[in-house]
Design a protein around this motif. Structure first.
Motif, PDB file in Angstrom:
ATOM      1  N   GLU A 299      41.248  62.985  63.714  1.00 41.05           N
ATOM      2  CA  GLU A 299      42.573  63.621  63.677  1.00 41.05           C
ATOM      3  C   GLU A 299      42.512  64.941  62.903  1.00 41.05           C
TER       4      GLU A 299
ATOM      5  N   LYS B 217      49.749  58.926  70.655  1.00 41.55           N
ATOM      6  CA  LYS B 217      49.450  57.517  70.404  1.00 41.55           C
ATOM      7  C   LYS B 217      48.069  57.115  70.926  1.00 41.55           C
TER       8      LYS B 217
ATOM      9  N   THR C 150      49.250  57.971  75.501  1.00 44.54           N
ATOM     10  CA  THR C 150      48.143  57.122  75.071  1.00 44.54           C
ATOM     11  C   THR C 150      46.837  57.732  75.596  1.00 44.54           C
TER      12      THR C 150
ATOM     13  N   LYS D 142      46.441  51.116  73.790  1.00 51.76           N
ATOM     14  CA  LYS D 142      47.070  50.899  72.492  1.00 51.76           C
ATOM     15  C   LYS D 142      46.687  52.034  71.552  1.00 51.76           C
ATOM     16  N   ASN D 143      47.312  52.065  70.371  1.00 55.11           N
ATOM     17  CA  ASN D 143      47.018  53.152  69.435  1.00 55.11           C
ATOM     18  C   ASN D 143      46.097  52.718  68.306  1.00 55.11           C
ATOM     19  N   GLU D 144      45.379  51.610  68.507  1.00 57.20           N
ATOM     20  CA  GLU D 144      44.404  51.146  67.527  1.00 57.20           C
ATOM     21  C   GLU D 144      43.034  51.012  68.196  1.00 57.20           C
ATOM     22  N   ILE D 145      41.984  51.268  67.434  1.00 56.07           N
ATOM     23  CA  ILE D 145      40.617  51.126  67.948  1.00 56.07           C
ATOM     24  C   ILE D 145      40.320  49.651  68.201  1.00 56.07           C
ATOM     25  N   PRO D 146      39.816  49.286  69.381  1.00 52.38           N
ATOM     26  CA  PRO D 146      39.462  47.878  69.631  1.00 52.38           C
ATOM     27  C   PRO D 146      38.295  47.439  68.743  1.00 52.38           C
TER      28      PRO D 146
ATOM     29  N   LEU E 228      32.901  52.281  60.576  1.00 54.42           N
ATOM     30  CA  LEU E 228      33.684  51.260  61.250  1.00 54.42           C
ATOM     31  C   LEU E 228      32.931  49.930  61.214  1.00 54.42           C
TER      32      LEU E 228
ATOM     33  N   TYR F   6      44.373  56.117  70.705  1.00 55.67           N
ATOM     34  CA  TYR F   6      43.588  55.450  69.666  1.00 55.67           C
ATOM     35  C   TYR F   6      42.450  56.328  69.139  1.00 55.67           C
TER      36      TYR F   6
ATOM     37  N   LYS G 158      42.287  57.572  65.655  1.00 54.41           N
ATOM     38  CA  LYS G 158      41.925  56.678  64.563  1.00 54.41           C
ATOM     39  C   LYS G 158      40.432  56.717  64.247  1.00 54.41           C
TER      40      LYS G 158
END
Length: 307
Positions: free
Chosen positions: A260, A250, A284, A179-183, A142, A252, A255
């Motif tokens: 997963e 959903k 979430t 949210k469903n995205e990594i900050p 990342l 995060y 991700k």
């Protein structure tokens, strides 16, 4: 929430705050994540107590909420949290308990089950599965702005959070991590700046909830909350206790590189052979607050099955 009582216990030289409800012989010990405190489990505590025979206990970790901070918060570790869990059970004369944990609370919960299997009736985790002991490797894949990398830099998170009051920090974290995205921040951006001040709270998290967090975190700040050691080596990598993983589709966390596949393929069951996995379609990372009725039912069903 008048049914929930509050008390303090002397644990390893610190006074820890503990919320408690119910009087049954079977005990459920709730372990929160970051930036949470006992309050995150309010729905599940009341549901467990309402189910005949359960006593629900939720501490604030050392350095969180109303609990004392350790003398050197920067040296706090998962070993401290594990020792505190043991001391809390001993202080309440509880021989055995179900552990219910969220987020990084999953780590000390499973490590405790490794070390003290005779004290654990079962393990339920939300948002984070069992991960084998050892250094985390996902950060290798990342970018530099990945929130965990940023917050591990000495003084970086303290400076980022220190610009804001406790209430705003909690607000931003709930918005970001639902949210469903990594900050991930840009090169010259801090994690807290990823949230616009005008962004509304998630609909299931009220201003009253936010106020409760802000007031309780005003005492402790976030020093200890950000200073936990990620490495922990154990000789045996398998947990035999009955276990349940609840994941929001959903979340995060899916991700994270390899996460997963680790969960959906069943690879995680190589380490937790008695694991059940349940997915909530719209859930979430805060699925227990987002859909309390569904999570409560899953929890009660698991407790009843393994009690």
């Amino acid at each position: 929430m008048d049914q929930i009582e509050h008390k303090y216990v002397e644990v390893n030289g610190l006074k820890l705050h503990v919320a408690e409800t119910g009087t049954g012989p079977s005990v459920v010990l709730f372990l929160h994540g970051f930036p949470e405190i006992w309050y995150t489990w309010r729905h599940q505590m009341l549901a467990a107590a309402a189910a005949t025979g359960y006593r629900a206990i939720a501490p604030d970790y050392r350095g969180y909420g109303l609990s004392d901070s350790p003398p050197e918060p920067e040296k706090a570790s998962f070993r401290d949290f594990i020792n505190d869990i043991l001391a809390i059970l001993d202080a309440f004369e509880i021989p055995k308990a179900f552990l219910v944990a969220k987020d990084f609370g999953a780590r000390p919960a499973y490590f405790f089950a490794h070390l003290y299997p005779e004290r654990v009736s079962g393990v339920v985790t939300l948002g984070v599965p069992y991960v084998p002991p050892g250094p985390m490797t996902c950060d290798k894949y990342l970018p530099e702005g990945f929130y965990m990398l940023r917050w591990r830099e000495p003084g970086r998170a303290e400076a980022d959070f220190g610009r804001l009051d406790a209430k705003t920090v909690v607000r931003n974290v709930y918005i970001l991590f639902s949210k469903n995205e990594i900050p991930i921040a840009a090169e010259n951006q801090e994690i807290m700046d990823l949230v616009e001040p005008s962004t509304p709270l998630p609909p299931w998290f009220t201003e009253e909830d936010l106020g409760a967090y802000g007031a309780l975190y005003a005492k402790s700040g976030f020093g200890t909350a950000l200073s936990f050691d990620e490495e922990f080596n154990l000789p045996d990598r398998k947990v035999e206790a009955p276990a349940l993983l609840i994941m929001g589709e959903k979340d995060y966390v899916f991700k994270f590189p390899g996460m997963e596949e680790f969960i959906r393929s069943g690879e995680v069951k190589n380490f937790v052979p008695n694991l059940e996995i349940t997915y909530l379609t719209e859930g979430t990372h805060f699925v227990h607050e987002q859909f309390p009725d569904q999570v409560n039912q899953l929890l009660i069903d698991f407790l009843s099955k393994h009690n």
